[in-house]
Design an enzyme around this catalytic site. Structure first.
Site, PDB file in Angstrom:
ATOM      1  N   ASP A 110       0.866  -1.167   0.000  1.00 26.97           N
ATOM      2  CA  ASP A 110       0.000   0.000   0.000  1.00 26.97           C
ATOM      3  C   ASP A 110       0.913   1.230   0.000  1.00 26.97           C
ATOM      4  O   ASP A 110       2.139   1.099   0.171  1.00 26.97           O
ATOM      5  CB  ASP A 110      -0.898  -0.047   1.245  1.00 26.97           C
ATOM      6  N   ASP A 112      -0.091   4.940   1.467  1.00 20.03           N
ATOM      7  CA  ASP A 112      -0.236   5.776   2.659  1.00 20.03           C
ATOM      8  C   ASP A 112      -0.019   4.963   3.929  1.00 20.03           C
ATOM      9  O   ASP A 112      -0.646   3.922   4.126  1.00 20.03           O
ATOM     10  CB  ASP A 112      -1.623   6.427   2.695  1.00 20.03           C
ATOM     11  N   ASP A 411      -1.462  -0.857   6.094  1.00 20.13           N
ATOM     12  CA  ASP A 411      -1.690  -0.377   7.456  1.00 20.13           C
ATOM     13  C   ASP A 411      -3.109  -0.618   7.938  1.00 20.13           C
ATOM     14  O   ASP A 411      -3.367  -0.578   9.140  1.00 20.13           O
ATOM     15  CB  ASP A 411      -1.394   1.130   7.532  1.00 20.13           C
TER      16      ASP A 411
END
Length: 573
Positions: A110, A112, A411
Protein backbone atom coordinates in the site's frame (compact mmCIF):
# COMPACT_ATOMS: atom_id res chain seq x y z
CA UNK A 1 13.84 -11.81 30.95
CA UNK A 2 12.30 -12.09 34.38
CA UNK A 3 10.02 -14.85 33.14
CA UNK A 4 13.00 -16.90 32.03
CA UNK A 5 14.58 -16.54 35.45
CA UNK A 6 11.35 -17.58 37.10
CA UNK A 7 11.06 -20.63 34.94
CA UNK A 8 14.69 -21.59 35.56
CA UNK A 9 14.22 -21.41 39.31
CA UNK A 10 10.91 -23.24 39.17
CA UNK A 11 12.46 -26.15 37.33
CA UNK A 12 14.65 -26.74 40.39
CA UNK A 13 11.58 -27.09 42.57
CA UNK A 14 8.93 -28.65 40.33
CA UNK A 15 9.15 -31.81 38.26
CA UNK A 16 8.25 -31.73 34.60
CA UNK A 17 4.50 -31.25 34.28
CA UNK A 18 4.15 -29.68 37.73
CA UNK A 19 2.59 -32.72 39.42
CA UNK A 20 3.92 -35.67 41.38
CA UNK A 21 7.52 -36.45 42.26
CA UNK A 22 9.74 -34.59 44.72
CA UNK A 23 9.28 -30.88 45.36
CA UNK A 24 10.21 -28.33 48.01
CA UNK A 25 8.91 -29.12 51.47
CA UNK A 26 5.77 -27.27 52.51
CA UNK A 27 5.03 -26.15 56.04
CA UNK A 28 1.32 -27.02 56.08
CA UNK A 29 -0.90 -29.84 54.84
CA UNK A 30 -2.65 -27.38 52.56
CA UNK A 31 0.54 -25.97 51.01
CA UNK A 32 0.80 -22.33 52.13
CA UNK A 33 1.31 -21.27 48.56
CA UNK A 34 -2.17 -22.47 47.67
CA UNK A 35 -4.19 -21.98 50.82
CA UNK A 36 -6.39 -24.78 52.10
CA UNK A 37 -7.78 -27.06 49.42
CA UNK A 38 -11.52 -27.22 48.91
CA UNK A 39 -13.65 -30.16 50.00
CA UNK A 40 -12.46 -33.35 48.44
CA UNK A 41 -9.52 -31.62 46.72
CA UNK A 42 -5.95 -32.61 47.41
CA UNK A 43 -3.37 -29.95 46.55
CA UNK A 44 -0.69 -31.54 44.37
CA UNK A 45 1.89 -29.61 46.36
CA UNK A 46 0.83 -31.01 49.71
CA UNK A 47 3.57 -33.16 51.28
CA UNK A 48 2.88 -36.72 52.27
CA UNK A 49 3.63 -36.23 55.95
CA UNK A 50 2.02 -34.28 58.78
CA UNK A 51 3.68 -30.90 59.27
CA UNK A 52 2.54 -28.16 61.63
CA UNK A 53 -0.96 -26.82 60.98
CA UNK A 54 -1.56 -23.45 59.31
CA UNK A 55 -3.26 -20.60 61.18
CA UNK A 56 -6.96 -21.24 61.58
CA UNK A 57 -8.46 -17.75 61.62
CA UNK A 58 -8.68 -14.30 63.15
CA UNK A 59 -5.75 -11.92 63.48
CA UNK A 60 -3.29 -14.80 63.23
CA UNK A 61 -4.59 -15.77 59.78
CA UNK A 62 -4.61 -12.14 58.64
CA UNK A 63 -0.98 -11.84 59.69
CA UNK A 64 -0.24 -15.04 57.76
CA UNK A 65 -1.75 -13.56 54.56
CA UNK A 66 0.20 -10.33 54.93
CA UNK A 67 3.37 -12.37 55.49
CA UNK A 68 2.72 -14.16 52.18
CA UNK A 69 2.19 -10.73 50.60
CA UNK A 70 5.57 -9.48 51.87
CA UNK A 71 7.29 -12.65 50.69
CA UNK A 72 5.84 -12.03 47.27
CA UNK A 73 6.98 -8.40 47.21
CA UNK A 74 10.50 -9.51 47.95
CA UNK A 75 10.36 -12.24 45.32
CA UNK A 76 9.24 -9.79 42.64
CA UNK A 77 11.91 -7.30 43.67
CA UNK A 78 14.65 -9.92 43.55
CA UNK A 79 13.55 -11.16 40.13
CA UNK A 80 13.60 -7.73 38.46
CA UNK A 81 17.14 -6.38 38.28
CA UNK A 82 17.55 -3.11 36.32
CA UNK A 83 18.72 -4.87 33.17
CA UNK A 84 15.40 -6.70 32.89
CA UNK A 85 13.96 -3.59 31.25
CA UNK A 86 14.53 -2.50 27.64
CA UNK A 87 14.31 -6.07 26.39
CA UNK A 88 12.02 -5.44 23.40
CA UNK A 89 13.29 -3.92 20.18
CA UNK A 90 10.92 -1.29 18.69
CA UNK A 91 12.46 -1.99 15.27
CA UNK A 92 11.76 -5.72 15.38
CA UNK A 93 9.22 -7.62 13.27
CA UNK A 94 6.73 -9.73 15.22
CA UNK A 95 5.24 -12.91 13.79
CA UNK A 96 1.69 -14.21 14.23
CA UNK A 97 2.42 -17.06 11.83
CA UNK A 98 5.53 -18.85 10.64
CA UNK A 99 6.76 -17.38 7.38
CA UNK A 100 10.01 -17.81 5.45
CA UNK A 101 11.05 -14.84 3.32
CA UNK A 102 13.02 -17.31 1.22
CA UNK A 103 9.68 -18.52 -0.18
CA UNK A 104 8.38 -15.02 -0.93
CA UNK A 105 8.99 -14.05 -4.54
CA UNK A 106 6.63 -11.07 -4.87
CA UNK A 107 6.25 -8.11 -2.52
CA UNK A 108 3.22 -5.82 -2.65
CA UNK A 109 2.65 -2.51 -0.89
CA UNK A 110 0.00 0.00 0.00
CA UNK A 111 1.17 3.62 -0.17
CA UNK A 112 -0.24 5.78 2.66
CA UNK A 113 1.23 4.80 6.04
CA UNK A 114 3.08 1.91 4.39
CA UNK A 115 5.58 3.11 1.79
CA UNK A 116 4.96 6.67 2.96
CA UNK A 117 4.97 7.14 6.75
CA UNK A 118 3.40 10.42 7.84
CA UNK A 119 4.21 12.62 10.81
CA UNK A 120 1.62 13.20 13.52
CA UNK A 121 1.58 16.85 12.45
CA UNK A 122 -0.86 15.79 9.71
CA UNK A 123 -3.67 14.99 12.19
CA UNK A 124 -4.38 18.53 13.42
CA UNK A 125 -4.44 19.68 9.80
CA UNK A 126 -7.14 17.09 8.98
CA UNK A 127 -9.09 18.01 12.12
CA UNK A 128 -9.00 21.74 11.41
CA UNK A 129 -9.98 21.38 7.76
CA UNK A 130 -12.90 19.03 8.56
CA UNK A 131 -14.05 21.33 11.37
CA UNK A 132 -14.12 24.28 8.97
CA UNK A 133 -16.00 22.19 6.38
CA UNK A 134 -18.68 21.46 8.99
CA UNK A 135 -19.06 25.18 9.67
CA UNK A 136 -18.83 26.54 6.12
CA UNK A 137 -20.54 23.80 4.10
CA UNK A 138 -22.71 21.94 6.60
CA UNK A 139 -23.71 25.18 8.42
CA UNK A 140 -22.67 24.05 11.89
CA UNK A 141 -22.34 26.73 14.62
CA UNK A 142 -19.41 29.10 14.30
CA UNK A 143 -18.52 28.44 17.93
CA UNK A 144 -17.13 25.03 17.01
CA UNK A 145 -14.13 26.83 15.54
CA UNK A 146 -12.77 27.42 19.05
CA UNK A 147 -11.88 23.72 19.37
CA UNK A 148 -8.38 22.52 18.56
CA UNK A 149 -7.15 19.00 17.97
CA UNK A 150 -6.40 16.98 21.10
CA UNK A 151 -3.76 14.36 20.17
CA UNK A 152 -3.99 12.56 23.51
CA UNK A 153 -7.73 11.86 23.62
CA UNK A 154 -8.35 8.77 21.48
CA UNK A 155 -6.50 5.70 20.23
CA UNK A 156 -6.98 3.55 17.17
CA UNK A 157 -9.31 0.55 17.30
CA UNK A 158 -12.09 2.06 19.43
CA UNK A 159 -15.77 1.34 18.74
CA UNK A 160 -18.53 3.93 18.49
CA UNK A 161 -22.14 3.01 19.23
CA UNK A 162 -24.01 5.57 17.15
CA UNK A 163 -27.41 5.07 18.77
CA UNK A 164 -26.08 5.22 22.32
CA UNK A 165 -23.38 7.73 21.42
CA UNK A 166 -20.70 5.77 23.27
CA UNK A 167 -17.03 5.73 22.28
CA UNK A 168 -15.52 2.67 23.93
CA UNK A 169 -12.74 0.11 23.94
CA UNK A 170 -13.77 -3.52 23.45
CA UNK A 171 -11.72 -6.62 24.08
CA UNK A 172 -11.30 -9.77 21.99
CA UNK A 173 -14.30 -11.39 23.71
CA UNK A 174 -16.67 -8.48 22.88
CA UNK A 175 -16.63 -7.03 26.39
CA UNK A 176 -16.42 -3.29 26.97
CA UNK A 177 -13.40 -2.43 29.12
CA UNK A 178 -15.00 -0.64 32.03
CA UNK A 179 -13.53 2.79 32.60
CA UNK A 180 -13.00 3.34 28.86
CA UNK A 181 -16.54 4.26 27.74
CA UNK A 182 -17.15 7.93 26.93
CA UNK A 183 -20.59 9.32 26.28
CA UNK A 184 -20.86 11.66 23.31
CA UNK A 185 -24.66 11.77 23.47
CA UNK A 186 -27.03 14.67 22.78
CA UNK A 187 -29.45 13.90 25.54
CA UNK A 188 -30.52 11.32 28.12
CA UNK A 189 -29.58 7.77 27.27
CA UNK A 190 -32.52 5.45 27.97
CA UNK A 191 -32.39 1.79 28.81
CA UNK A 192 -35.35 -0.37 29.81
CA UNK A 193 -35.23 0.94 33.36
CA UNK A 194 -32.63 3.68 33.61
CA UNK A 195 -32.27 7.20 32.24
CA UNK A 196 -28.61 8.20 32.02
CA UNK A 197 -27.95 11.97 31.85
CA UNK A 198 -25.81 13.29 28.99
CA UNK A 199 -22.06 13.51 29.41
CA UNK A 200 -19.98 15.10 26.69
CA UNK A 201 -16.30 14.07 26.76
CA UNK A 202 -16.77 12.47 30.17
CA UNK A 203 -16.35 8.81 31.17
CA UNK A 204 -19.57 6.92 31.77
CA UNK A 205 -19.68 5.14 35.16
CA UNK A 206 -19.34 1.38 34.94
CA UNK A 207 -22.82 0.66 36.26
CA UNK A 208 -24.38 2.92 33.63
CA UNK A 209 -22.49 1.16 30.80
CA UNK A 210 -23.79 -2.16 32.07
CA UNK A 211 -27.36 -0.79 32.29
CA UNK A 212 -27.15 0.53 28.73
CA UNK A 213 -26.41 -2.97 27.44
CA UNK A 214 -29.11 -4.76 29.35
CA UNK A 215 -27.22 -5.67 32.49
CA UNK A 216 -23.97 -6.77 30.86
CA UNK A 217 -20.80 -5.23 29.47
CA UNK A 218 -20.87 -7.75 26.61
CA UNK A 219 -21.70 -6.57 23.07
CA UNK A 220 -23.47 -9.35 21.10
CA UNK A 221 -21.92 -10.44 17.83
CA UNK A 222 -24.86 -9.24 15.73
CA UNK A 223 -24.38 -5.69 17.08
CA UNK A 224 -20.61 -5.65 16.63
CA UNK A 225 -18.89 -4.16 13.65
CA UNK A 226 -18.96 -6.40 10.59
CA UNK A 227 -16.18 -7.72 8.41
CA UNK A 228 -15.00 -4.23 7.50
CA UNK A 229 -15.56 -2.68 10.92
CA UNK A 230 -19.03 -1.29 10.23
CA UNK A 231 -21.98 -2.90 11.96
CA UNK A 232 -25.64 -1.81 11.91
CA UNK A 233 -25.09 0.74 14.66
CA UNK A 234 -21.48 0.26 15.81
CA UNK A 235 -18.41 1.34 13.86
CA UNK A 236 -14.81 0.51 14.64
CA UNK A 237 -12.30 3.31 14.06
CA UNK A 238 -9.59 1.17 12.54
CA UNK A 239 -7.26 3.36 10.49
CA UNK A 240 -4.87 6.09 11.62
CA UNK A 241 -6.87 8.77 9.81
CA UNK A 242 -9.75 8.05 12.21
CA UNK A 243 -7.91 9.74 15.10
CA UNK A 244 -8.87 13.28 13.97
CA UNK A 245 -12.36 11.96 13.18
CA UNK A 246 -12.90 10.80 16.76
CA UNK A 247 -11.49 14.05 18.11
CA UNK A 248 -13.80 16.14 15.92
CA UNK A 249 -16.85 14.05 16.80
CA UNK A 250 -16.11 14.54 20.50
CA UNK A 251 -15.63 18.29 20.16
CA UNK A 252 -18.80 18.90 18.15
CA UNK A 253 -20.90 16.94 20.64
CA UNK A 254 -19.28 18.81 23.51
CA UNK A 255 -20.27 22.12 21.95
CA UNK A 256 -23.87 21.06 21.37
CA UNK A 257 -24.23 19.77 24.92
CA UNK A 258 -22.59 22.84 26.42
CA UNK A 259 -25.03 25.14 24.60
CA UNK A 260 -28.16 23.08 25.14
CA UNK A 261 -28.67 22.45 21.42
CA UNK A 262 -30.72 19.46 20.33
CA UNK A 263 -29.43 17.23 17.55
CA UNK A 264 -29.72 13.73 16.17
CA UNK A 265 -26.74 11.51 16.99
CA UNK A 266 -26.87 9.57 13.72
CA UNK A 267 -27.03 12.72 11.59
CA UNK A 268 -24.17 14.35 13.47
CA UNK A 269 -22.04 11.23 13.14
CA UNK A 270 -22.67 11.12 9.39
CA UNK A 271 -21.85 14.81 8.98
CA UNK A 272 -18.54 14.47 10.82
CA UNK A 273 -17.63 11.36 8.82
CA UNK A 274 -18.51 13.11 5.56
CA UNK A 275 -16.45 16.17 6.52
CA UNK A 276 -13.40 14.00 7.21
CA UNK A 277 -14.00 12.21 3.89
CA UNK A 278 -14.18 15.57 2.10
CA UNK A 279 -10.68 16.42 3.30
CA UNK A 280 -9.43 13.43 1.32
CA UNK A 281 -11.82 13.63 -1.65
CA UNK A 282 -11.09 17.31 -2.24
CA UNK A 283 -7.37 16.61 -2.15
CA UNK A 284 -6.62 18.92 0.79
CA UNK A 285 -4.40 16.39 2.53
CA UNK A 286 -2.51 15.76 -0.69
CA UNK A 287 -1.85 19.49 -1.07
CA UNK A 288 -0.40 19.86 2.44
CA UNK A 289 1.94 16.91 2.01
CA UNK A 290 3.08 17.97 -1.46
CA UNK A 291 3.86 21.50 -0.21
CA UNK A 292 6.14 20.29 2.61
CA UNK A 293 7.24 16.69 2.18
CA UNK A 294 10.16 17.13 4.55
CA UNK A 295 7.70 17.97 7.31
CA UNK A 296 5.12 15.26 6.71
CA UNK A 297 6.93 12.25 5.18
CA UNK A 298 9.10 10.19 7.52
CA UNK A 299 11.76 7.57 6.79
CA UNK A 300 11.88 8.21 3.05
CA UNK A 301 15.51 7.07 2.81
CA UNK A 302 14.63 3.83 4.55
CA UNK A 303 11.77 3.18 2.12
CA UNK A 304 14.22 3.55 -0.76
CA UNK A 305 16.66 1.19 0.98
CA UNK A 306 13.97 -1.48 1.47
CA UNK A 307 12.78 -1.39 -2.15
CA UNK A 308 16.29 -1.32 -3.62
CA UNK A 309 17.37 -4.24 -1.46
CA UNK A 310 14.42 -6.39 -2.53
CA UNK A 311 14.98 -5.67 -6.22
CA UNK A 312 18.69 -6.40 -5.86
CA UNK A 313 17.78 -9.86 -4.56
CA UNK A 314 15.55 -10.61 -7.52
CA UNK A 315 12.17 -9.94 -5.92
CA UNK A 316 9.23 -8.60 -7.92
CA UNK A 317 7.40 -5.56 -6.54
CA UNK A 318 3.95 -4.06 -7.02
CA UNK A 319 1.96 -1.17 -5.60
CA UNK A 320 -1.82 -1.08 -5.03
CA UNK A 321 -3.10 2.16 -3.47
CA UNK A 322 -6.28 4.20 -3.27
CA UNK A 323 -4.33 7.44 -3.69
CA UNK A 324 -4.17 9.25 -7.06
CA UNK A 325 -1.13 8.92 -9.31
CA UNK A 326 0.01 12.56 -9.16
CA UNK A 327 0.22 12.40 -5.35
CA UNK A 328 1.96 9.02 -5.29
CA UNK A 329 4.37 10.10 -8.02
CA UNK A 330 5.49 13.21 -6.12
CA UNK A 331 5.88 11.30 -2.88
CA UNK A 332 7.86 8.48 -4.47
CA UNK A 333 10.09 10.94 -6.31
CA UNK A 334 10.80 12.56 -2.95
CA UNK A 335 11.62 9.24 -1.21
CA UNK A 336 13.08 7.11 -4.00
CA UNK A 337 13.93 9.35 -6.95
CA UNK A 338 12.61 10.09 -10.45
CA UNK A 339 13.09 6.49 -11.64
CA UNK A 340 11.01 4.96 -8.85
CA UNK A 341 8.64 3.26 -11.31
CA UNK A 342 11.46 1.06 -12.58
CA UNK A 343 11.51 -0.67 -9.19
CA UNK A 344 7.92 -1.86 -9.56
CA UNK A 345 6.59 -4.49 -11.94
CA UNK A 346 3.01 -3.23 -11.53
CA UNK A 347 1.63 0.08 -10.19
CA UNK A 348 -2.12 0.48 -9.56
CA UNK A 349 -3.59 3.74 -8.26
CA UNK A 350 -7.12 4.75 -7.18
CA UNK A 351 -7.77 1.05 -6.66
CA UNK A 352 -10.83 1.60 -4.47
CA UNK A 353 -9.86 -0.94 -1.84
CA UNK A 354 -11.40 -3.01 -0.30
CA UNK A 355 -13.81 -3.46 -3.25
CA UNK A 356 -10.73 -3.98 -5.44
CA UNK A 357 -10.35 -7.37 -3.74
CA UNK A 358 -13.99 -8.47 -4.09
CA UNK A 359 -15.64 -6.75 -7.10
CA UNK A 360 -14.88 -8.44 -10.43
CA UNK A 361 -16.71 -5.82 -12.52
CA UNK A 362 -14.22 -2.95 -12.42
CA UNK A 363 -11.72 -3.11 -15.31
CA UNK A 364 -8.18 -1.80 -15.38
CA UNK A 365 -7.52 1.48 -17.18
CA UNK A 366 -4.09 2.64 -18.30
CA UNK A 367 -2.77 6.16 -17.63
CA UNK A 368 -0.44 7.97 -20.01
CA UNK A 369 2.60 9.95 -18.89
CA UNK A 370 0.42 12.98 -18.11
CA UNK A 371 -2.00 10.95 -16.03
CA UNK A 372 -4.81 10.89 -18.59
CA UNK A 373 -6.93 7.76 -19.03
CA UNK A 374 -6.38 5.57 -22.07
CA UNK A 375 -9.04 3.36 -23.66
CA UNK A 376 -6.83 0.45 -24.67
CA UNK A 377 -8.01 -3.01 -23.75
CA UNK A 378 -5.71 -4.33 -21.02
CA UNK A 379 -4.26 -7.73 -21.91
CA UNK A 380 -1.15 -7.49 -19.76
CA UNK A 381 0.23 -5.37 -16.90
CA UNK A 382 3.46 -3.79 -18.11
CA UNK A 383 6.38 -2.70 -16.00
CA UNK A 384 6.75 1.07 -15.79
CA UNK A 385 3.11 1.72 -16.74
CA UNK A 386 0.43 3.09 -14.43
CA UNK A 387 -3.01 1.49 -14.08
CA UNK A 388 -6.13 2.77 -12.38
CA UNK A 389 -8.83 0.85 -10.50
CA UNK A 390 -9.27 -2.73 -11.78
CA UNK A 391 -9.85 -5.76 -9.58
CA UNK A 392 -7.80 -8.46 -7.94
CA UNK A 393 -9.23 -11.29 -10.03
CA UNK A 394 -7.94 -9.75 -13.27
CA UNK A 395 -4.72 -8.92 -11.45
CA UNK A 396 -4.21 -12.58 -10.52
CA UNK A 397 -5.07 -13.74 -14.02
CA UNK A 398 -2.65 -11.33 -15.69
CA UNK A 399 0.28 -11.75 -13.28
CA UNK A 400 -0.20 -15.33 -12.03
CA UNK A 401 1.03 -14.14 -8.62
CA UNK A 402 -0.81 -16.39 -6.25
CA UNK A 403 -0.79 -17.81 -2.75
CA UNK A 404 2.02 -17.75 -0.20
CA UNK A 405 4.68 -16.62 -2.66
CA UNK A 406 3.13 -13.12 -2.37
CA UNK A 407 3.60 -10.90 0.71
CA UNK A 408 1.53 -7.70 0.84
CA UNK A 409 2.06 -4.87 3.33
CA UNK A 410 -0.60 -2.40 4.44
CA UNK A 411 -1.69 -0.38 7.46
CA UNK A 412 -5.46 -1.03 7.41
CA UNK A 413 -6.34 -4.49 8.70
CA UNK A 414 -9.70 -4.58 6.91
CA UNK A 415 -9.18 -2.64 3.68
CA UNK A 416 -5.64 -3.85 3.00
CA UNK A 417 -5.17 -7.29 4.52
CA UNK A 418 -8.34 -9.20 5.44
CA UNK A 419 -9.47 -10.30 1.98
CA UNK A 420 -5.94 -11.10 0.82
CA UNK A 421 -5.37 -13.51 3.68
CA UNK A 422 -8.83 -15.05 4.02
CA UNK A 423 -9.93 -15.23 0.37
CA UNK A 424 -6.73 -15.42 -1.62
CA UNK A 425 -4.09 -17.01 0.62
CA UNK A 426 -1.49 -14.26 0.32
CA UNK A 427 0.89 -13.63 3.19
CA UNK A 428 0.32 -10.26 4.84
CA UNK A 429 2.31 -7.73 6.86
CA UNK A 430 0.64 -5.05 8.99
CA UNK A 431 2.31 -1.69 9.48
CA UNK A 432 1.40 -0.42 12.98
CA UNK A 433 3.21 2.88 13.70
CA UNK A 434 1.90 2.96 17.29
CA UNK A 435 3.87 -0.20 18.02
CA UNK A 436 7.14 1.70 18.39
CA UNK A 437 5.80 3.99 21.14
CA UNK A 438 4.06 1.16 22.97
CA UNK A 439 7.23 -0.96 23.05
CA UNK A 440 9.21 1.96 24.44
CA UNK A 441 6.65 2.22 27.25
CA UNK A 442 6.77 -1.54 27.89
CA UNK A 443 10.56 -1.24 28.18
CA UNK A 444 10.34 1.25 31.05
CA UNK A 445 11.13 0.21 34.60
CA UNK A 446 7.82 1.64 35.80
CA UNK A 447 5.78 -0.53 33.45
CA UNK A 448 7.80 -3.69 34.09
CA UNK A 449 7.58 -3.39 37.87
CA UNK A 450 3.91 -2.39 37.88
CA UNK A 451 2.89 -5.23 35.58
CA UNK A 452 4.95 -7.92 37.31
CA UNK A 453 3.69 -7.01 40.76
CA UNK A 454 0.15 -6.84 39.37
CA UNK A 455 0.49 -10.41 38.09
CA UNK A 456 1.92 -11.57 41.40
CA UNK A 457 -0.89 -9.91 43.33
CA UNK A 458 -3.46 -11.49 41.03
CA UNK A 459 -1.98 -14.89 41.82
CA UNK A 460 -2.16 -14.19 45.54
CA UNK A 461 -5.83 -13.25 45.24
CA UNK A 462 -6.62 -16.36 43.27
CA UNK A 463 -4.94 -18.72 45.73
CA UNK A 464 -5.85 -17.04 49.00
CA UNK A 465 -9.54 -16.53 48.27
CA UNK A 466 -10.18 -19.84 50.00
CA UNK A 467 -9.84 -17.98 53.32
CA UNK A 468 -13.24 -16.44 53.96
CA UNK A 469 -13.21 -15.39 57.61
CA UNK A 470 -13.81 -11.70 58.35
CA UNK A 471 -10.14 -10.87 58.88
CA UNK A 472 -9.09 -12.55 55.62
CA UNK A 473 -11.83 -10.85 53.61
CA UNK A 474 -10.48 -7.48 54.74
CA UNK A 475 -7.01 -8.46 53.58
CA UNK A 476 -8.31 -9.69 50.22
CA UNK A 477 -10.32 -6.49 49.74
CA UNK A 478 -7.17 -4.43 50.32
CA UNK A 479 -5.33 -6.53 47.73
CA UNK A 480 -8.15 -6.13 45.22
CA UNK A 481 -8.06 -2.37 45.66
CA UNK A 482 -4.30 -2.30 45.14
CA UNK A 483 -4.63 -4.51 42.06
CA UNK A 484 -7.16 -2.14 40.50
CA UNK A 485 -4.87 0.82 41.21
CA UNK A 486 -1.99 -1.01 39.50
CA UNK A 487 -4.16 -1.73 36.46
CA UNK A 488 -5.06 1.93 36.17
CA UNK A 489 -1.39 2.91 36.43
CA UNK A 490 -0.32 0.62 33.59
CA UNK A 491 -3.29 1.72 31.46
CA UNK A 492 -2.49 5.43 31.89
CA UNK A 493 1.11 4.91 30.76
CA UNK A 494 -0.24 4.42 27.23
CA UNK A 495 -3.30 6.70 27.15
CA UNK A 496 -5.16 8.24 30.09
CA UNK A 497 -8.60 7.50 28.65
CA UNK A 498 -8.22 4.22 26.78
CA UNK A 499 -4.81 2.67 27.52
CA UNK A 500 -2.97 0.49 25.00
CA UNK A 501 -4.35 -0.26 21.54
CA UNK A 502 -3.29 -3.90 22.01
CA UNK A 503 -4.68 -4.78 25.46
CA UNK A 504 -7.47 -4.02 27.84
CA UNK A 505 -6.53 -4.51 31.51
CA UNK A 506 -5.72 -8.14 30.81
CA UNK A 507 -7.25 -9.42 27.56
CA UNK A 508 -6.20 -8.57 24.02
CA UNK A 509 -8.31 -5.84 22.44
CA UNK A 510 -10.67 -6.40 19.54
CA UNK A 511 -8.00 -4.62 17.44
CA UNK A 512 -5.39 -7.17 18.55
CA UNK A 513 -7.71 -10.02 17.69
CA UNK A 514 -8.08 -8.71 14.14
CA UNK A 515 -4.34 -8.05 13.90
CA UNK A 516 -3.58 -11.68 14.74
CA UNK A 517 -6.30 -12.94 12.40
CA UNK A 518 -5.38 -10.89 9.33
CA UNK A 519 -1.58 -10.53 9.44
CA UNK A 520 1.32 -12.99 9.37
CA UNK A 521 3.74 -10.26 10.45
CA UNK A 522 3.41 -6.85 12.07
CA UNK A 523 5.91 -4.06 12.62
CA UNK A 524 6.15 -0.33 13.32
CA UNK A 525 7.36 0.58 9.83
CA UNK A 526 8.53 -0.98 6.59
CA UNK A 527 12.09 -0.04 7.51
CA UNK A 528 12.10 -2.90 10.04
CA UNK A 529 12.74 -5.22 7.07
CA UNK A 530 16.25 -3.79 6.88
CA UNK A 531 17.11 -5.59 10.13
CA UNK A 532 16.58 -9.05 8.59
CA UNK A 533 18.06 -11.10 5.77
CA UNK A 534 15.85 -11.55 2.71
CA UNK A 535 15.80 -15.30 3.40
CA UNK A 536 14.99 -14.94 7.10
CA UNK A 537 12.36 -17.23 8.65
CA UNK A 538 10.03 -15.74 11.25
CA UNK A 539 8.82 -18.07 13.96
CA UNK A 540 5.94 -17.02 16.21
CA UNK A 541 6.63 -17.41 19.91
CA UNK A 542 4.85 -20.29 21.54
CA UNK A 543 2.83 -18.26 24.00
CA UNK A 544 1.35 -20.69 26.51
CA UNK A 545 -2.31 -21.49 26.67
CA UNK A 546 -3.84 -21.24 30.09
CA UNK A 547 -3.47 -24.97 30.77
CA UNK A 548 0.15 -24.87 29.55
CA UNK A 549 1.44 -22.10 31.83
CA UNK A 550 2.17 -23.37 35.35
CA UNK A 551 5.17 -21.10 35.73
CA UNK A 552 3.87 -17.64 34.90
CA UNK A 553 4.50 -15.09 37.60
CA UNK A 554 0.97 -15.18 39.04
CA UNK A 555 1.13 -18.97 39.44
CA UNK A 556 4.78 -19.30 40.36
CA UNK A 557 4.51 -16.86 43.22
CA UNK A 558 1.43 -18.38 44.83
CA UNK A 559 0.91 -21.76 43.23
CA UNK A 560 2.08 -25.06 44.57
CA UNK A 561 5.43 -23.55 45.51
CA UNK A 562 6.58 -22.02 48.73
CA UNK A 563 9.06 -19.17 48.88
CA UNK A 564 11.75 -20.16 51.39
CA UNK A 565 14.12 -20.32 48.46
CA UNK A 566 14.32 -16.53 48.04
CA UNK A 567 17.87 -16.45 49.31
CA UNK A 568 18.81 -19.22 46.93
CA UNK A 569 17.83 -17.17 43.88
CA UNK A 570 20.68 -14.65 43.84
CA UNK A 571 22.25 -16.45 40.88
CA UNK A 572 19.51 -15.04 38.64
CA UNK A 573 21.19 -11.67 38.80
Amino acid sequence: MAGAGLRAVARRWLPCGGHGGPRAASSSPSCPGCGPPGPGVQCPGAPRFAPAPAPTGGAELGAHLWARYQDMRKLVHDLLPPEVCSLLNPAAIYANNEISLRDVEVYGFDYDYTLAQYADALHPEIFTAARDILIEHYKYPEGIRKYDYNPSFAIRGLHYDIQKSLLMKIDAFHYVQLGTAYSLGSGPLWTDEVCVPPRGLQPVPDEEVIDLYGGTQHIPLYQMSGFYGKGPSIKQFMDIFSLPEMALLSCVVDYFLGHGLEFDQAHLYKDVTDAIRDVHVKGLMYQWIERDMEKYILRGDETFAVLSRLVAHGKQLFLITNSPFSFVDKGMRHMVGPDWRQLFDVVIVQADKPSFFTDRRKPFRKLDEKGSLQWDRITSLEKGKIYRQGNLFDFLRLTEWRGPRVLYFGDHLYSDLADLMLRHGWRTGAIIPELEREIRIINTEQYMHSLTWQQALTGLLERMQTYQDAESRQVLAAWMKERQELRCITKALFNAQFGSIFRTFHNPTYFSRRLVRFSDLYMASLSCLLNYRVDFTFYPRRTPLQHEAPLWMDQLCTGCMKTPFLGDMAHIR
